[in-house]
Motif scaffolding. Structure first.
Motif, PDB file in Angstrom:
ATOM      1  N   THR A  58      34.195 -60.660  23.211  1.00 22.04           N
ATOM      2  CA  THR A  58      34.561 -59.265  22.953  1.00 22.04           C
ATOM      3  C   THR A  58      34.043 -58.789  21.604  1.00 22.04           C
ATOM      4  O   THR A  58      34.380 -57.682  21.167  1.00 22.04           O
ATOM      5  CB  THR A  58      36.094 -59.110  22.976  1.00 22.04           C
ATOM      6  OG1 THR A  58      36.666 -59.966  21.989  1.00 22.04           O
ATOM      7  CG2 THR A  58      36.648 -59.454  24.350  1.00 22.04           C
ATOM      8  N   GLU A  59      33.246 -59.597  20.940  1.00 18.79           N
ATOM      9  CA  GLU A  59      32.753 -59.252  19.616  1.00 18.79           C
ATOM     10  C   GLU A  59      31.505 -58.381  19.724  1.00 18.79           C
ATOM     11  O   GLU A  59      30.599 -58.659  20.520  1.00 18.79           O
ATOM     12  CB  GLU A  59      32.450 -60.511  18.814  1.00 18.79           C
ATOM     13  CG  GLU A  59      33.682 -61.364  18.549  1.00 18.79           C
ATOM     14  CD  GLU A  59      33.372 -62.551  17.659  1.00 18.79           C
ATOM     15  OE1 GLU A  59      33.393 -62.373  16.421  1.00 18.79           O
ATOM     16  OE2 GLU A  59      33.127 -63.635  18.199  1.00 18.79           O
ATOM     17  N   THR A  61      29.558 -54.416  17.898  1.00 24.88           N
ATOM     18  CA  THR A  61      29.633 -53.246  17.027  1.00 24.88           C
ATOM     19  C   THR A  61      28.653 -52.197  17.541  1.00 24.88           C
ATOM     20  O   THR A  61      27.958 -52.419  18.544  1.00 24.88           O
ATOM     21  CB  THR A  61      29.311 -53.637  15.570  1.00 24.88           C
ATOM     22  OG1 THR A  61      29.529 -52.514  14.718  1.00 24.88           O
ATOM     23  CG2 THR A  61      27.859 -54.066  15.424  1.00 24.88           C
ATOM     24  N   ASN A 137      36.165 -44.691  19.301  1.00 22.22           N
ATOM     25  CA  ASN A 137      37.549 -44.947  19.688  1.00 22.22           C
ATOM     26  C   ASN A 137      38.455 -43.758  19.392  1.00 22.22           C
ATOM     27  O   ASN A 137      39.666 -43.881  19.395  1.00 22.22           O
ATOM     28  CB  ASN A 137      38.080 -46.199  18.977  1.00 22.22           C
ATOM     29  CG  ASN A 137      37.968 -46.090  17.462  1.00 22.22           C
ATOM     30  OD1 ASN A 137      37.593 -45.040  16.941  1.00 22.22           O
ATOM     31  ND2 ASN A 137      38.283 -47.166  16.772  1.00 22.22           N
ATOM     32  N   THR A 227      42.985 -39.971  12.755  1.00 23.64           N
ATOM     33  CA  THR A 227      42.956 -41.400  12.481  1.00 23.64           C
ATOM     34  C   THR A 227      43.341 -41.596  11.014  1.00 23.64           C
ATOM     35  O   THR A 227      43.171 -40.686  10.195  1.00 23.64           O
ATOM     36  CB  THR A 227      41.560 -41.996  12.755  1.00 23.64           C
ATOM     37  OG1 THR A 227      40.588 -41.293  11.964  1.00 23.64           O
ATOM     38  CG2 THR A 227      41.192 -41.882  14.226  1.00 23.64           C
ATOM     39  N   LYS A 485      38.150 -52.849   5.045  1.00 25.03           N
ATOM     40  CA  LYS A 485      38.069 -53.089   6.485  1.00 25.03           C
ATOM     41  C   LYS A 485      37.794 -54.577   6.710  1.00 25.03           C
ATOM     42  O   LYS A 485      36.814 -55.124   6.177  1.00 25.03           O
ATOM     43  CB  LYS A 485      36.973 -52.236   7.105  1.00 25.03           C
ATOM     44  CG  LYS A 485      36.901 -52.315   8.622  1.00 25.03           C
ATOM     45  CD  LYS A 485      35.705 -51.531   9.156  1.00 25.03           C
ATOM     46  CE  LYS A 485      35.824 -50.059   8.818  1.00 25.03           C
ATOM     47  NZ  LYS A 485      34.679 -49.294   9.401  1.00 25.03           N
ATOM     48  N   PRO A 487      37.530 -57.557   9.811  1.00 28.39           N
ATOM     49  CA  PRO A 487      37.576 -57.921  11.237  1.00 28.39           C
ATOM     50  C   PRO A 487      38.494 -59.123  11.452  1.00 28.39           C
ATOM     51  O   PRO A 487      38.538 -60.048  10.642  1.00 28.39           O
ATOM     52  CB  PRO A 487      36.116 -58.252  11.550  1.00 28.39           C
ATOM     53  CG  PRO A 487      35.530 -58.675  10.251  1.00 28.39           C
ATOM     54  CD  PRO A 487      36.242 -57.888   9.194  1.00 28.39           C
ATOM     55  N   LYS A 489      40.313 -61.846  14.626  1.00 33.14           N
ATOM     56  CA  LYS A 489      40.205 -62.364  15.988  1.00 33.14           C
ATOM     57  C   LYS A 489      41.490 -63.085  16.327  1.00 33.14           C
ATOM     58  O   LYS A 489      41.876 -64.054  15.666  1.00 33.14           O
ATOM     59  CB  LYS A 489      39.003 -63.291  16.128  1.00 33.14           C
ATOM     60  CG  LYS A 489      38.781 -63.789  17.555  1.00 33.14           C
ATOM     61  CD  LYS A 489      37.507 -64.603  17.667  1.00 33.14           C
ATOM     62  CE  LYS A 489      37.250 -65.037  19.099  1.00 33.14           C
ATOM     63  NZ  LYS A 489      36.002 -65.825  19.223  1.00 33.14           N
ATOM     64  N   ILE A 494      40.741 -61.411  22.060  1.00 32.57           N
ATOM     65  CA  ILE A 494      41.257 -60.219  21.375  1.00 32.57           C
ATOM     66  C   ILE A 494      40.640 -60.138  19.986  1.00 32.57           C
ATOM     67  O   ILE A 494      40.827 -61.039  19.164  1.00 32.57           O
ATOM     68  CB  ILE A 494      42.797 -60.254  21.267  1.00 32.57           C
ATOM     69  CG1 ILE A 494      43.429 -60.332  22.659  1.00 32.57           C
ATOM     70  CG2 ILE A 494      43.289 -59.013  20.526  1.00 32.57           C
ATOM     71  CD1 ILE A 494      44.934 -60.436  22.625  1.00 32.57           C
ATOM     72  N   THR A 495      39.890 -59.076  19.747  1.00 37.30           N
ATOM     73  CA  THR A 495      39.297 -58.845  18.430  1.00 37.30           C
ATOM     74  C   THR A 495      39.696 -57.460  17.956  1.00 37.30           C
ATOM     75  O   THR A 495      40.039 -56.580  18.749  1.00 37.30           O
ATOM     76  CB  THR A 495      37.767 -58.955  18.476  1.00 37.30           C
ATOM     77  OG1 THR A 495      37.256 -57.977  19.389  1.00 37.30           O
ATOM     78  CG2 THR A 495      37.322 -60.343  18.891  1.00 37.30           C
ATOM     79  N   GLY A 496      39.644 -57.267  16.675  1.00 40.26           N
ATOM     80  CA  GLY A 496      40.001 -55.976  16.116  1.00 40.26           C
ATOM     81  C   GLY A 496      39.677 -55.916  14.640  1.00 40.26           C
ATOM     82  O   GLY A 496      38.986 -56.790  14.097  1.00 40.26           O
ATOM     83  N   LYS A 497      40.211 -54.908  13.981  1.00 41.11           N
ATOM     84  CA  LYS A 497      39.981 -54.726  12.556  1.00 41.11           C
ATOM     85  C   LYS A 497      41.272 -54.260  11.889  1.00 41.11           C
ATOM     86  O   LYS A 497      42.049 -53.503  12.476  1.00 41.11           O
ATOM     87  CB  LYS A 497      38.879 -53.683  12.301  1.00 41.11           C
ATOM     88  CG  LYS A 497      37.501 -54.115  12.753  1.00 41.11           C
ATOM     89  CD  LYS A 497      36.483 -53.028  12.482  1.00 41.11           C
ATOM     90  CE  LYS A 497      35.099 -53.468  12.955  1.00 41.11           C
ATOM     91  NZ  LYS A 497      34.075 -52.402  12.724  1.00 41.11           N
TER      92      LYS A 497
END
Length: 587
Positions: A58-59, A61, A137, A227, A485, A487, A489, A494-497
């Protein structure tokens, strides 16, 4: 020490603690990274909004508006897939170590063999914008620089107005402010490279977009959803203008547009833009300089009216609309817009530094003559307004980004911006004729009947009001911002920031308004001058009449001959009030 926490506070505390532990653990891991640009293989232009994905994970950009990307990865061997709408998918195997790898991708257009070919065309830059909208997003609309350059928009407001959910507020036929989703312009935020511009309005915090030239813009981003990294006082939305950066090798562009104004029957409409730039030191340092000039005639003839509805007094289900007032206006206005911008950027392996400065000025010269049939109060009025305004925008932004340990992205911004609205003079006079209409038994005459009932007695039309304004508004804004910011995991899929930041903004607004105003009841003749040889009455006179201000101006072909600006009766469009005599009156 005993600390009592409520359940919501406890949950927030545990969530914050958990995020902190994840962040510490993430930073302690050894990471590598890949970065570079995604470009068109044939045209060598950047492709904003391209997707860079690691196969089987899922990684991933997306490339930014300049086609650049950065992706943090743990050491290992991966298959990188690069996708862009209308292009063939690019696949490459990459071995990641604990260092940064520079990797550019060149994509080729997807060409297939078909029995039947339907030829369509879409601007490459706008195709990039569509990609970015799909991958975003949040609710965002994007206009690319190619789309901006292909349209004959006079200013930035016209370009923004082409987006869905946006309505333009016009002045003199030219886009000036934008309303997003039906909300007034004062509820929206206008930014350049993410830094908010100060208000350019004397009465609220809205910004006049006509002060910005669309020639210096790389792209437009319209955010319709909130946001955490956007301004918190923008209820309607945020319009962000991303400015241009220099391309590789010496390149320059010159554009000249010429137009004809049918209202004034002249060819004096000009728009000129020139820019030149290059990149130095192995393309690390970029310098781009640009300048623009525009002259536009915004003159117009206007008709307006005030209307009312008669109540249904007889209960017959019939309501009648009738005219109360008629307003005729001839406006002569010329707008001059000129400015210059400079963009300097330096790119290094894990970040960049950028300086942008802008100066733009809009000058407006306007003379407005009005004739008003005030049938509801049984009077007729003539007005003249002569004014000049100067609207100056100065915007300076310094921004930098650096990525520590191939993971933690730190962005810092500082800006100083200023708007200055100067009105050297705004002179206006109003003449009034009382009991200006013949008696009639008709309660609700139509427009032509009202005009026919006017007495038009200029010998009884006197100076009822005189006003002179000198207005200066200065708005300075200082801001400083830091964004983080990181990143993360969680588990395998499940990945996110995690994002955090802070901003300081200091505003300073000063307005100096000097106004002289006098009406008939204030013995207005006392300012009209003494026995100095002028054609104004002596102080001993009781009133000033229309004849003392009458000039030789004629409103040629006013409203194509459907109505007549006057003064007086009949098919007359002059001579109307004189701007020269009006200005002399206040000296």
């Amino acid at each position: 020490m005993y600390l009592k926490l409520k359940i919501p506070q406890l949950l927030c505390y545990l969530a914050f603690l958990g995020i902190s532990l994840i962040s510490v653990e993430t930073l302690s891991q050894t990471k590598g990274a890949i970065s570079g640009k995604v470009i068109d293989a044939e045209l060598k232009t950047e492709l904003p909004g391209a997707t860079i994905q690691i196969r089987g994970t899922t990684e991933g950009t997306t490339s930014d508006i300049y086609g650049k990307y950065f992706l943090s990865l743990a050491p290992g061997t991966y298959v990188v897939e690069v996708r862009f709408l209308g292009y063939e998918t690019f696949t490459r195997e990459v071995t990641i170590t604990d260092r940064l790898i520079t990797l550019d991708f060149s994509l080729s257009a997807d060409v297939g063999t078909l029995d039947e070919v339907v030829v369509t065309a879409q601007n490459l830059g706008q195709r990039s914008a569509i990609n970015r909208q799909i991958r975003s997003n949040s609710i965002v609309n994007i206009v690319s620089k190619d789309k901006i350059e292909s349209l004959p928009d006079q200013n930035a407001a016209e370009s923004v107005g082409r987006l869905p959910g946006v309505a333009i507020q016009r002045n003199g036929g030219e886009g000036q402010k934008v309303a997003i989703r039906g909300l007034s312009p004062r509820f929206n935020s206008i930014t350049i490279n993410g830094e908010r511009l100060p208000s350019s309005d004397a009465n609220d915090r809205s910004f006049d977009l006509s002060a910005l030239s669309s020639d210096a813009i790389q792209g437009i981003e319209l955010f319709k959803s909130w946001t955490p990294n956007l301004e918190g006082d923008a209820i309607g939305g945020t319009v962000n203008f991303v400015t241009k950066k220099a391309d590789k090798d010496w390149n320059g562009k010159f554009r000249y547009l010429h137009g004809y104004n049918g209202q004034q029957q002249e060819f004096g409409q000009h728009r000129i833009n020139f820019d030149i730039g290059n990149r130095f030191f192995s393309d690390k340092l970029g310098v781009l300089l640009s300048a623009n000039y525009q002259r536009a005639d915004r003159s117009q003839d206007r008709f307006g009216g005030d209307y009312n509805v008669q109540a249904d007094v007889n209960n017959q289900g019939i309501e009648e609309t009738f005219t109360e007032n008629i307003n005729l206006e001839d406006r002569l206005e010329t707008r001059y817009r000129y400015g210059a911008t400079a963009s300097i950027d330096y790119t290094f392996d894990r970040g960049d530094i950028r300086l942008f400065t802008n100066y733009s000025q809009t000058d407006r010269d306007q003379i407005r003559r009005r004739r008003r049939y005030r049938f509801d109060s049984r009077r007729q009025e003539y007005e003249l307004t002569d004014n000049q305004t100067e609207n100056v925008l100065i915007a300076n932004t310094l921004s930098g980004k650096y990525i520590f340990k191939n993971q933690l992205e730190v962005t810092m911004n500082g800006s100083y911006s200023r708007t200055r609205i100067t009105t050297p003079f705004n002179h206006s006079v109003r003449f009034r004729e009382n009991s200006a209409f013949e008696n009639t038994t008709e309660n609700f005459p139509d427009i032509n009947e009202i005009i026919g009932l006017a007495r038009n007695d200029l010998s009884r039309t006197f100076l009822q009001r005189a006003r002179s304004d000198e207005d200066n508004i200065d708005f300075d804004r200082y801001s400083s911002q830091v964004d983080l910011k990181l990143p993360i995991k969680l588990f395998r899929s499940i990945t996110g920031k995690i994002q955090a930041g802070g901003k300081i903004r200091i505003d300073r607004r000063v307005r100096d308004l000097r106004r002289f105003q006098a009406r008939e009841t204030d013995q207005i003749v006392s300012i009209a001058g003494a026995d100095d040889g002028s054609q104004f009455p002596d102080k001993n006179e009781t009133q000033i009449f229309f004849s003392n201000f009458e000039g030789d101006f004629v409103a040629n072909s006013f409203l194509d001959g459907d109505f007549f600006l006057g003064p007086g009766s009949g098919n007359v469009n002059g001579g109307h009030l004189s701007e020269r005599l009006t200005n002399e009156f206040f000296r």
